[in-house]
Design a protein around this motif. Structure first.
Motif, PDB file in Angstrom:
ATOM      1  N   ASP A   1       0.822  -1.199   0.000  1.00  0.00           N
ATOM      2  CA  ASP A   1       0.000   0.000   0.000  1.00  0.00           C
ATOM      3  C   ASP A   1       0.864   1.261   0.000  1.00  0.00           C
ATOM      4  O   ASP A   1       1.877   1.328   0.689  1.00  0.00           O
ATOM      5  CB  ASP A   1      -0.888  -0.010   1.257  1.00  0.00           C
ATOM      6  CG  ASP A   1      -1.845   1.166   1.301  1.00  0.00           C
ATOM      7  OD1 ASP A   1      -2.599   1.354   0.323  1.00  0.00           O
ATOM      8  OD2 ASP A   1      -1.833   1.901   2.299  1.00  0.00           O
ATOM      9  N   ALA A   2       0.448   2.244  -0.802  1.00  0.00           N
ATOM     10  CA  ALA A   2       1.104   3.553  -0.799  1.00  0.00           C
ATOM     11  C   ALA A   2       0.048   4.596  -1.133  1.00  0.00           C
ATOM     12  O   ALA A   2      -0.912   4.308  -1.864  1.00  0.00           O
ATOM     13  CB  ALA A   2       2.239   3.604  -1.822  1.00  0.00           C
ATOM     14  N   ALA A   3       0.225   5.783  -0.618  1.00  0.00           N
ATOM     15  CA  ALA A   3      -0.710   6.870  -0.902  1.00  0.00           C
ATOM     16  C   ALA A   3      -0.636   7.236  -2.387  1.00  0.00           C
ATOM     17  O   ALA A   3       0.438   7.143  -2.997  1.00  0.00           O
ATOM     18  CB  ALA A   3      -0.370   8.079  -0.050  1.00  0.00           C
ATOM     19  N   PRO A   4      -1.747   7.658  -2.987  1.00  0.00           N
ATOM     20  CA  PRO A   4      -1.738   8.031  -4.408  1.00  0.00           C
ATOM     21  C   PRO A   4      -0.664   9.061  -4.763  1.00  0.00           C
ATOM     22  O   PRO A   4      -0.034   8.966  -5.816  1.00  0.00           O
ATOM     23  CB  PRO A   4      -3.145   8.596  -4.626  1.00  0.00           C
ATOM     24  CG  PRO A   4      -3.992   7.908  -3.606  1.00  0.00           C
ATOM     25  CD  PRO A   4      -3.104   7.730  -2.409  1.00  0.00           C
ATOM     26  N   GLU A   5      -0.418  10.008  -3.857  1.00  0.00           N
ATOM     27  CA  GLU A   5       0.611  11.012  -4.165  1.00  0.00           C
ATOM     28  C   GLU A   5       2.009  10.395  -4.182  1.00  0.00           C
ATOM     29  O   GLU A   5       2.875  10.814  -4.952  1.00  0.00           O
ATOM     30  CB  GLU A   5       0.543  12.192  -3.190  1.00  0.00           C
ATOM     31  CG  GLU A   5       0.540  11.839  -1.717  1.00  0.00           C
ATOM     32  CD  GLU A   5      -0.856  11.654  -1.134  1.00  0.00           C
ATOM     33  OE1 GLU A   5      -1.006  11.851   0.086  1.00  0.00           O
ATOM     34  OE2 GLU A   5      -1.793  11.296  -1.888  1.00  0.00           O
ATOM     35  N   THR A   6       2.219   9.340  -3.379  1.00  0.00           N
ATOM     36  CA  THR A   6       3.500   8.624  -3.404  1.00  0.00           C
ATOM     37  C   THR A   6       3.646   7.867  -4.721  1.00  0.00           C
ATOM     38  O   THR A   6       4.710   7.894  -5.359  1.00  0.00           O
ATOM     39  CB  THR A   6       3.587   7.629  -2.224  1.00  0.00           C
ATOM     40  OG1 THR A   6       3.413   8.343  -0.998  1.00  0.00           O
ATOM     41  CG2 THR A   6       4.925   6.915  -2.195  1.00  0.00           C
ATOM     42  N   GLN A   7       2.580   7.176  -5.135  1.00  0.00           N
ATOM     43  CA  GLN A   7       2.597   6.454  -6.413  1.00  0.00           C
ATOM     44  C   GLN A   7       2.911   7.417  -7.559  1.00  0.00           C
ATOM     45  O   GLN A   7       3.745   7.125  -8.414  1.00  0.00           O
ATOM     46  CB  GLN A   7       1.236   5.796  -6.669  1.00  0.00           C
ATOM     47  CG  GLN A   7       0.874   4.654  -5.737  1.00  0.00           C
ATOM     48  CD  GLN A   7      -0.533   4.153  -6.017  1.00  0.00           C
ATOM     49  OE1 GLN A   7      -1.477   4.483  -5.303  1.00  0.00           O
ATOM     50  NE2 GLN A   7      -0.693   3.373  -7.060  1.00  0.00           N
ATOM     51  N   LEU A   8       2.219   8.551  -7.575  1.00  0.00           N
ATOM     52  CA  LEU A   8       2.386   9.531  -8.653  1.00  0.00           C
ATOM     53  C   LEU A   8       3.824  10.028  -8.711  1.00  0.00           C
ATOM     54  O   LEU A   8       4.441  10.078  -9.784  1.00  0.00           O
ATOM     55  CB  LEU A   8       1.417  10.700  -8.426  1.00  0.00           C
ATOM     56  CG  LEU A   8       1.331  11.749  -9.536  1.00  0.00           C
ATOM     57  CD1 LEU A   8       0.817  11.119 -10.825  1.00  0.00           C
ATOM     58  CD2 LEU A   8       0.418  12.891  -9.114  1.00  0.00           C
ATOM     59  N   ASP A   9       4.379  10.349  -7.556  1.00  0.00           N
ATOM     60  CA  ASP A   9       5.759  10.833  -7.488  1.00  0.00           C
ATOM     61  C   ASP A   9       6.724   9.795  -8.047  1.00  0.00           C
ATOM     62  O   ASP A   9       7.624  10.116  -8.833  1.00  0.00           O
ATOM     63  CB  ASP A   9       6.118  11.165  -6.034  1.00  0.00           C
ATOM     64  CG  ASP A   9       7.605  11.492  -5.883  1.00  0.00           C
ATOM     65  OD1 ASP A   9       8.049  12.509  -6.431  1.00  0.00           O
ATOM     66  OD2 ASP A   9       8.321  10.698  -5.229  1.00  0.00           O
TER      67      ASP A   9
END
Length: 201
Positions: A131-139
Motif C-alpha cells: 500500500d502507498a498513498a496516491p501522491e506517493t505512487q504519482l511521485d
C-alpha cells in the motif's frame, strides 16, 4: 503449501516486496512475466493473438508489438476481452504447472497486479497488499519511471482504488516511506507466512 496473492497499485513497490520475499525463500509466480512468456515467438499463444488481431501486431522481428496491441485494446472492452480470453487461460495453466512443483511447507507467492480488479482474492489462502498513498505512487511514476503526470494518473485511474485493494488485504505492507523502512515490514510478513505455511497442508 501456502498460496499467497501479492498485489498493489502501480508505483506502490510490489516488485521490491516480491524481490525481498524471494530472498527469504518464497517461491514466486509472476503473472506479468508468465503473460510475456506465453506469447513469445513460436508459442501457440502468439499464434492465437495474431489470428485474432492480425499480423500488424508483430514487430519486423516477429515478436509481439506490445505498444501497438495496447493501443488496440486500451479503451475497447470487447477487444481487451478477446485478448484476455487467449492469454488468461495460458497464464493460469503455466501458473498451475509452476505451483505444482512446490512442496509441502513452501510459501508460494503469486504476484498478480490485477488481483483486486479481477476478483481473484478467494483463490489464495492469504492476500498481501503493498500500500502507498496516491501522491506517493504519482511521485514514483514521474520521478523513477519517467511518465508524465497525465500518463501516471491515467494508469492509476485504470486500476482499483486504494480502498478496494485494502479491503481484500489479509496483510498490509505500508510502502509510503523510504526503502529501509520496507525491509523490516516484509520480514515480519514473511515470518507470519512461514508460520501459516507450517500449519498448512
Amino acid at each position: 503449501m501456502l498460496k499467497v496473492g501479492l498485489t498493489g497499485g502501480i508505483g506502490a513497490g510490489k516488485s521490491e516486496v516480491s524481490r525481498l520475499l524471494v530472498s527469504y525463500g518464497a517461491v514466486l509466480i509472476d503473472a506479468d512475466r508468465i503473460a510475456r512468456e506465453v506469447v513469445e515467438p513460436g508459442t501457440p499463444g502468439l499464434a492465437a493473438v495474431v489470428a485474432e488481431f492480425g499480423p500488424g501486431i508483430l514487430t519486423p522481428e516477429g515478436t509481439l508489438d506490445r505498444p501497438r496491441l495496447g493501443s488496440i485494446v486500451f479503451g475497447d472492452p470487447e477487444r481487451l476481452a478477446a485478448l484476455n480470453a487467449i492469454v488468461h487461460p495460458l497464464v493460469g495453466a503455466r501458473s498451475a504447472e509452476l505451483e505444482g512443483r512446490a512442496t509441502t511447507g513452501d510459501v508460494v507467492v503469486h504476484d498478480v497486479p490485477l488481483l483486486t480488479e479481477n476478483g481473484l482474492a478467494p483463490l489464495y489462502d492469504l492476500v498481501v497488499v503493498v500500500d502507498a498513498a496516491p501522491e506517493t505512487q504519482l511521485d514514483r511514476l514521474v520521478r523513477l519511471r519517467g511518465m508524465t503526470e497525465a500518463e501516471a494518473e491515467a494508469r492509476m485511474a485504470a486500476q482499483a482504488t486504494r480502498a478496494q485493494r485494502r479491503a481484500v488485504a489479509d496483510l498490509l505492507i505500508d510502502n509510503d516511506g523510504p526503502l529501509e523502512a520496507l525491509e523490516p515490514q516484509v520480514r515480519k510478513v514473511w515470518e507470519t507466512l512461514r508460520e501459516r505455511a507450517a500449519g498448512h497442508p
